[in-house]
Design a protein around this motif. Structure first.
Motif, PDB file in Angstrom:
ATOM      1  N   LYS A  78      73.131  35.393  54.080  1.00  0.00           N
ATOM      2  CA  LYS A  78      73.625  35.312  55.457  1.00  0.00           C
ATOM      3  C   LYS A  78      72.839  34.317  56.311  1.00  0.00           C
ATOM      4  O   LYS A  78      73.341  33.844  57.326  1.00  0.00           O
ATOM      5  N   VAL A  79      71.602  34.017  55.910  1.00  0.00           N
ATOM      6  CA  VAL A  79      70.828  33.041  56.688  1.00  0.00           C
ATOM      7  C   VAL A  79      71.244  31.613  56.363  1.00  0.00           C
ATOM      8  O   VAL A  79      70.745  30.666  56.979  1.00  0.00           O
ATOM      9  N   GLY A  80      72.138  31.456  55.386  1.00  0.00           N
ATOM     10  CA  GLY A  80      72.718  30.141  55.158  1.00  0.00           C
ATOM     11  C   GLY A  80      72.347  29.459  53.864  1.00  0.00           C
ATOM     12  O   GLY A  80      72.727  28.308  53.648  1.00  0.00           O
ATOM     13  N   THR A  81      71.638  30.118  52.963  1.00  0.00           N
ATOM     14  CA  THR A  81      71.234  29.501  51.709  1.00  0.00           C
ATOM     15  C   THR A  81      71.834  30.266  50.535  1.00  0.00           C
ATOM     16  O   THR A  81      71.616  31.461  50.392  1.00  0.00           O
ATOM     17  N   GLN A  82      72.580  29.565  49.686  1.00  0.00           N
ATOM     18  CA  GLN A  82      73.196  30.185  48.527  1.00  0.00           C
ATOM     19  C   GLN A  82      72.156  30.434  47.441  1.00  0.00           C
ATOM     20  O   GLN A  82      71.225  29.650  47.246  1.00  0.00           O
ATOM     21  N   LEU A  83      72.300  31.526  46.738  1.00  0.00           N
ATOM     22  CA  LEU A  83      71.438  31.847  45.609  1.00  0.00           C
ATOM     23  C   LEU A  83      72.265  31.773  44.336  1.00  0.00           C
ATOM     24  O   LEU A  83      73.264  32.484  44.199  1.00  0.00           O
ATOM     25  N   SER A  84      71.843  30.923  43.406  1.00  0.00           N
ATOM     26  CA  SER A  84      72.581  30.741  42.155  1.00  0.00           C
ATOM     27  C   SER A  84      71.712  31.166  40.983  1.00  0.00           C
ATOM     28  O   SER A  84      70.541  30.786  40.910  1.00  0.00           O
ATOM     29  N   SER A  85      72.281  31.954  40.084  1.00  0.00           N
ATOM     30  CA  SER A  85      71.539  32.411  38.911  1.00  0.00           C
ATOM     31  C   SER A  85      71.872  31.543  37.719  1.00  0.00           C
ATOM     32  O   SER A  85      73.027  31.437  37.309  1.00  0.00           O
ATOM     33  N   LEU A  86      70.853  30.924  37.136  1.00  0.00           N
ATOM     34  CA  LEU A  86      71.044  30.050  35.980  1.00  0.00           C
ATOM     35  C   LEU A  86      71.019  30.809  34.664  1.00  0.00           C
ATOM     36  O   LEU A  86      71.262  30.229  33.603  1.00  0.00           O
ATOM     37  N   THR A  87      70.689  32.086  34.712  1.00  0.00           N
ATOM     38  CA  THR A  87      70.726  32.944  33.529  1.00  0.00           C
ATOM     39  C   THR A  87      71.671  34.105  33.811  1.00  0.00           C
ATOM     40  O   THR A  87      71.993  34.382  34.971  1.00  0.00           O
ATOM     41  N   PRO A  88      72.134  34.793  32.764  1.00  0.00           N
ATOM     42  CA  PRO A  88      73.088  35.894  32.983  1.00  0.00           C
ATOM     43  C   PRO A  88      72.522  36.946  33.935  1.00  0.00           C
ATOM     44  O   PRO A  88      71.346  37.300  33.865  1.00  0.00           O
ATOM     45  N   THR A  89      73.384  37.427  34.816  1.00  0.00           N
ATOM     46  CA  THR A  89      72.951  38.422  35.792  1.00  0.00           C
ATOM     47  C   THR A  89      74.072  39.396  36.087  1.00  0.00           C
ATOM     48  O   THR A  89      75.253  39.048  36.014  1.00  0.00           O
ATOM     49  N   ARG A  90      73.701  40.595  36.448  1.00  0.00           N
ATOM     50  CA  ARG A  90      74.684  41.598  36.868  1.00  0.00           C
ATOM     51  C   ARG A  90      74.707  41.754  38.387  1.00  0.00           C
ATOM     52  O   ARG A  90      75.440  42.581  38.912  1.00  0.00           O
TER      53      ARG A  90
END
Length: 517
Positions: A492-504
């Motif tokens: 919500k603060v404006g920064t996307q979080l991307s997971s480069l490994t498998p995640t649930r």
């Protein structure tokens, strides 16, 4: 002859006190097994839960006790029924609306009372008594009563108002002689039935309860398998077995064994019972609420918890004040590394990608995967929460040359501070957590705030695998839920979080390290 034959009653409060571990939700079959057993055992009362105004967080049916649940329970038990109010949460003006549908179905209203709020509790008790219920005061923190000016003198005001006065060993740290003294002092002021509710931090629940009976208590509490807040309570099965052996109480041990077995299966999942942190908190009359969270919802070491408890008992806020974290260098990309197995599984691709990145820093939320990155010439930040400094030492065996800086939670830190000696000059603390009010000392919140402080334009995550399968513990579920909430709040603060490994985790945008190499 047996004290129990002289009229001492037993109240089982498993469904109420045990709710601290289950959020007051219990499987219907478990409750039926519980009621079936209680009907066959020499238990006089069952306390089935709280009645409470609405809270913001989720709490289950035995915290609110809807009318249909009370009616159904009443129809399936031969025992007298009690419920409890948390006095500080109740406005006396609303008590009739809160309890009106309990009339005719509930026999006794117990009130959890802070000893410094006796005046407020008396006003609430008057309203409850007017509705025709038996009224009990469960007065907490009995180990502190002697330090409260005028406490015992005020008790005479309760004569003619309440029916039961309970001595509650909230910290689980009183000794038998103190129980005897307290019962005698209360008895000298009050002409009502006396009760005792003991916690088991120092494993004195049984002897303290038997001592209370010998000193003249009329009713005592217990829970099956000791299920209850923090270190838990006296085990109902232990009390019944003791009274059967020493005083001839008639006990149906088949019924007892059935219900104990049912709750023991639940205990394997939640793990209640005393341990060293609970022992220290009990011995020093320290609140169990935070200890319970540290033990069950965090992965703090025993050493960290003991340090925190020592700080509290000595009135120390923290054992080290650090300079504020203020990196003059900013980064285009930040890689947050969790403790999941996926880091090792995809190590070759991760290292290949990392080496290709310019202006990238690595933020270790956990030190578990530190060895993967030990040979890299990238700036690396380590989040030290609780005992994480010890874990870092164990992982890298003192080879700290690759560590750029250690980042710690804002001061004061309840868990205390441990920093490997050679890293003290490389350590700093955050000024504040800006994107959430949920928590300020978890590994995840620390890593995310560090990424903000480093002004990373892109943030990638690895090693946040999430939990799955039948073996997932309640602790892991709650930690996963907290992490998920933090991810959503951070985005919500404006920064996307991307997971480069498998995640649930649904709060992380799925990506693949392989698509980037």
């Amino acid at each position: 002859m047996s004290e129990i034959k002289k009229g001492v009653q037993i109240l089982d409060c498993t469904l109420r006190d045990g709710g601290y571990y289950t959020n007051w939700d219990f499987d219907k079959q478990l409750v039926q097994a519980y009621l079936n057993a209680c009907n066959k055992l020499p238990i006089d009362w069952i306390e089935i839960g709280y009645r409470s105004p609405a809270k913001e967080s989720y709490l289950g049916q035995y915290f609110y006790l809807p009318e249909y649940l009370i009616r159904d329970t009443k129809s399936r038990t031969t025992k007298k029924i009690a419920l409890i109010l948390n006095e500080k949460d109740i406005d006396p003006q609303t008590v009739r609306a809160l309890l009106g549908d309990c009339i005719g179905h509930v026999d006794m209203i117990r009130m959890a009372v802070n000893p410094i709020r006796m005046d407020q509790a008396i006003e609430l008790a008057k309203r409850v008594k007017e509705m025709g219920f038996l009224v009990a005061f469960n007065v907490m923190y009995m180990s502190t009563w002697d330090q409260i000016e005028g406490f015992y003198e005020k008790l005479s005001q309760l004569n003619g108002l309440i029916d039961y006065f309970y001595l509650v060993d909230s910290y689980g740290g009183v000794y038998p002689a103190e129980v005897t003294k307290a019962v005698e002092k209360v008895r000298s002021k009050l002409d009502v039935s006396i009760g005792f509710h003991g916690h088991n931090n120092l494993e004195l629940g049984l002897i303290n309860t038997l001592t209370a009976i010998e000193a003249g208590a009329d009713v005592v509490d217990a829970t099956f398998t000791g299920m209850g807040r923090g270190a838990g309570n006296l085990k109902t099965e232990l009390l019944l077995t003791s009274l059967s052996s020493r005083h001839g109480l008639s006990v149906d041990f088949n019924a007892l064994g059935n219900v104990v077995g049912a709750f023991e299966r639940l205990q394997k999942e939640y793990g209640w019972g005393t341990n060293l942190p609970y022992m220290v908190s009990g011995a020093n009359s320290l609140p169990q609420k935070e200890v319970m969270e540290w033990v069950t919802k965090r992965f703090y070491s025993v050493n960290s918890i003991i340090q925190a408890l020592n700080n509290q008992s000595e009135g120390i806020e923290d054992n080290l004040k650090l300079s504020l974290f203020n990196s003059k260098k900013h980064y285009k990309t930040a890689l947050i590394v969790g403790g999941g197995d996926s880091v090792k599984q995809h190590e070759e691709a991760i290292l290949h990608w990392v080496k290709k990145q310019d202006e990238l820093c690595i933020i270790h939320a956990s030190s578990k995967n530190a060895n993967t990155f030990i040979e890299l010439s990238k700036d690396q930040f380590f989040c030290l929460v609780g005992n994480e400094g010890h874990r870092l030492e164990n992982q890298v065996h003192g080879s700290f040359g690759f560590v750029t800086q250690c980042v710690l939670p804002p001061y004061p830190r309840k868990m205390g501070t441990y920093i490997p000696a050679t890293l003290e000059k490389k350590s700093a603390e955050l000024k504040e957590i800006t994107f959430t009010n949920r928590v300020k000392d978890s590994h995840t919140v620390l890593a995310l705030q560090t990424a903000l402080e480093l002004q990373a334009q892109s943030i990638y995550v690895i090693g946040y695998d999430g939990y799955s399968g039948d073996a997932v513990s309640q602790n892991e579920i709650e930690l996963s839920t907290e992490n998920e909430a933090l991810f959503f709040e951070f985005v919500k603060v404006g920064t996307q979080l991307s997971s480069l490994t498998p995640t649930r985790y649904k709060g992380l945008k799925p990506d693949s390290v392989y698509s980037r190499i």
